[in-house]
Design a protein around this motif. Structure first.
Motif, PDB file in Angstrom:
ATOM      1  N   ILE A 122     -17.396  -3.809   8.332  1.00 29.33           N
ATOM      2  CA  ILE A 122     -16.718  -4.267   7.123  1.00 29.33           C
ATOM      3  C   ILE A 122     -17.000  -3.235   6.035  1.00 29.33           C
ATOM      4  N   ALA A 123     -15.976  -2.813   5.318  1.00 32.24           N
ATOM      5  CA  ALA A 123     -16.168  -1.798   4.286  1.00 32.24           C
ATOM      6  C   ALA A 123     -15.438  -2.194   3.013  1.00 32.24           C
ATOM      7  N   LEU A 124     -16.155  -2.162   1.895  1.00 30.19           N
ATOM      8  CA  LEU A 124     -15.527  -2.371   0.596  1.00 30.19           C
ATOM      9  C   LEU A 124     -14.980  -1.053   0.077  1.00 30.19           C
ATOM     10  N   SER A 125     -13.842  -1.135  -0.591  1.00 32.28           N
ATOM     11  CA  SER A 125     -13.242   0.051  -1.187  1.00 32.28           C
ATOM     12  C   SER A 125     -12.839  -0.259  -2.621  1.00 32.28           C
ATOM     13  N   PRO A 126     -13.476   0.354  -3.615  1.00 31.97           N
ATOM     14  CA  PRO A 126     -13.077   0.093  -4.999  1.00 31.97           C
ATOM     15  C   PRO A 126     -11.684   0.639  -5.272  1.00 31.97           C
ATOM     16  N   LEU A 127     -10.899  -0.107  -6.035  1.00 34.47           N
ATOM     17  CA  LEU A 127      -9.514   0.248  -6.312  1.00 34.47           C
ATOM     18  C   LEU A 127      -9.359   0.665  -7.771  1.00 34.47           C
ATOM     19  N   VAL A 128      -8.693   1.781  -7.998  1.00 33.98           N
ATOM     20  CA  VAL A 128      -8.220   2.086  -9.343  1.00 33.98           C
ATOM     21  C   VAL A 128      -6.938   1.298  -9.587  1.00 33.98           C
ATOM     22  N   GLY A 129      -6.054   1.305  -8.596  1.00 33.52           N
ATOM     23  CA  GLY A 129      -4.830   0.520  -8.619  1.00 33.52           C
ATOM     24  C   GLY A 129      -4.505   0.054  -7.213  1.00 33.52           C
ATOM     25  N   TRP A 130      -3.538  -0.845  -7.089  1.00 37.33           N
ATOM     26  CA  TRP A 130      -3.184  -1.371  -5.776  1.00 37.33           C
ATOM     27  C   TRP A 130      -1.781  -1.962  -5.846  1.00 37.33           C
ATOM     28  N   ASP A 131      -1.186  -2.182  -4.666  1.00 35.49           N
ATOM     29  CA  ASP A 131       0.123  -2.825  -4.654  1.00 35.49           C
ATOM     30  C   ASP A 131       0.151  -3.966  -3.648  1.00 35.49           C
ATOM     31  N   GLY A 132       1.232  -4.715  -3.662  1.00 39.93           N
ATOM     32  CA  GLY A 132       1.319  -5.923  -2.859  1.00 39.93           C
ATOM     33  C   GLY A 132       1.430  -5.686  -1.374  1.00 39.93           C
ATOM     34  N   ALA A 133       1.643  -4.438  -0.956  1.00 40.43           N
ATOM     35  CA  ALA A 133       1.681  -4.108   0.462  1.00 40.43           C
ATOM     36  C   ALA A 133       0.319  -3.678   0.991  1.00 40.43           C
ATOM     37  N   GLY A 134      -0.700  -3.750   0.124  1.00 46.27           N
ATOM     38  CA  GLY A 134      -2.057  -3.442   0.570  1.00 46.27           C
ATOM     39  C   GLY A 134      -2.477  -2.007   0.388  1.00 46.27           C
ATOM     40  N   TYR A 135      -1.676  -1.211  -0.325  1.00 41.61           N
ATOM     41  CA  TYR A 135      -2.033   0.196  -0.506  1.00 41.61           C
ATOM     42  C   TYR A 135      -2.904   0.385  -1.746  1.00 41.61           C
ATOM     43  N   ARG A 136      -3.765   1.356  -1.651  1.00 43.64           N
ATOM     44  CA  ARG A 136      -4.796   1.616  -2.648  1.00 43.64           C
ATOM     45  C   ARG A 136      -4.503   2.894  -3.420  1.00 43.64           C
ATOM     46  N   LEU A 137      -4.651   2.823  -4.739  1.00 49.64           N
ATOM     47  CA  LEU A 137      -4.678   4.017  -5.563  1.00 49.64           C
ATOM     48  C   LEU A 137      -6.139   4.297  -5.878  1.00 49.64           C
ATOM     49  N   GLY A 138      -6.655   5.409  -5.351  1.00 48.57           N
ATOM     50  CA  GLY A 138      -8.049   5.761  -5.568  1.00 48.57           C
ATOM     51  C   GLY A 138      -8.179   6.882  -6.588  1.00 48.57           C
ATOM     52  N   TYR A 139      -9.216   7.694  -6.434  1.00 46.65           N
ATOM     53  CA  TYR A 139      -9.480   8.757  -7.399  1.00 46.65           C
ATOM     54  C   TYR A 139      -8.778  10.062  -7.059  1.00 46.65           C
ATOM     55  N   GLY A 140      -8.120  10.117  -5.907  1.00 45.27           N
ATOM     56  CA  GLY A 140      -7.322  11.291  -5.586  1.00 45.27           C
ATOM     57  C   GLY A 140      -8.000  12.318  -4.701  1.00 45.27           C
TER      58      GLY A 140
END
Length: 236
Positions: free
Chosen positions: A162-180
């Motif tokens: 199990i892994a947590l991933s902090p999100l800068v942004g996100w969308d309803g399809a489960g995709y993550r906006l991270g730090y790039g």
């Protein structure tokens, strides 16, 4: 060839799960999948959104962020109880909070006390997948990439279930906006079997879409202070 490459080429459409080389390096460009000008437009838009969302997050008071983190922790407990069940013995990767991210270290301590094995991600090599080192409360840490405290090199390497991933942004399809930097996508592409990945972030950080690119890998679930916002259908 990956499925649905034509769909991924359209801004605003959702990408199918990445495959092969496109998973490995976010700088990778597949001329059959994404128009280069469109990819540059998406990259510029993401930089702008990262700056906006990070500024809004940092504008929240520390006390309010702490209150939201408690709510997120409760929702994580509910999700794991329903999706995973017993937690003792499972390897759970967390993160050391930076830049206004939710501080879930008390939650990790509670998991440790319940018998979970806690790991933290570490950048050992630039532009390479992360590694995960065993962490326990009270451990002496060392300075890692971006001066983030990490477990020492002597700590055992683990593979998280199990892994947590902090999100800068996100969308309803489960995709993550991270730090790039692309570290998390590289890591998910390299881990087999892939862990249950739970993105955690602010409800207000939801975007209509992040315009997924071939390298983007969706989360297994997304949890905010308002509860579970997305969960895939894998049943893992």
């Amino acid at each position: 060839m990956c499925k649905d490459q034509d769909a991924r080429a359209r801004p605003g459409s959702y990408a199918s799960p990445p495959c092969m080389a496109t998973e490995v390096d976010p700088a990778y460009f597949d001329p059959l999948a994404v128009d280069p000008e469109q990819a540059r437009d998406v990259a510029r838009w993401r930089r702008s959104e990262r700056e906006r969302l990070r500024s809004e997050r940092l504008a929240l008071s520390a006390d309010y962020r702490a209150e939201l983190a408690v709510r997120v922790a409760g929702h994580l407990d509910e999700f794991l109880a329903a999706r995973v069940g017993a937690i003792p013995g499972r390897v759970v990767s967390g993160y050391w909070p930076i830049k206004g991210e939710f501080d879930l270290r008390p939650w990790l301590v509670a998991l440790h006390e319940k018998g979970a094995v806690i790991a933290l991600p570490v950048v050992e090599e630039r532009a390479a997948p992360l590694v995960f080192r065993h962490w326990h409360p009270g451990m002496t840490m060392e300075r890692g990439h971006w001066n983030i405290p990490v477990p020492p090199e002597s700590a055992e390497r683990l593979v998280p279930a199990i892994a947590l991933s902090p999100l800068v942004g996100w969308d309803g399809a489960g995709y993550r906006l991270g730090y790039g930097g692309g570290y998390f996508d590289r890591t998910l592409a390299a881990i087999a079997p892939r862990p249950l990945v739970i993105g955690v972030g602010l409800q207000a950080a939801r975007l209509a879409t992040i315009y997924p690119q071939p390298h983007d890998i969706p989360m297994s679930a997304i949890v905010t202070e308002d509860g579970l916002q997305f969960a895939d259908g894998s049943g893992r």
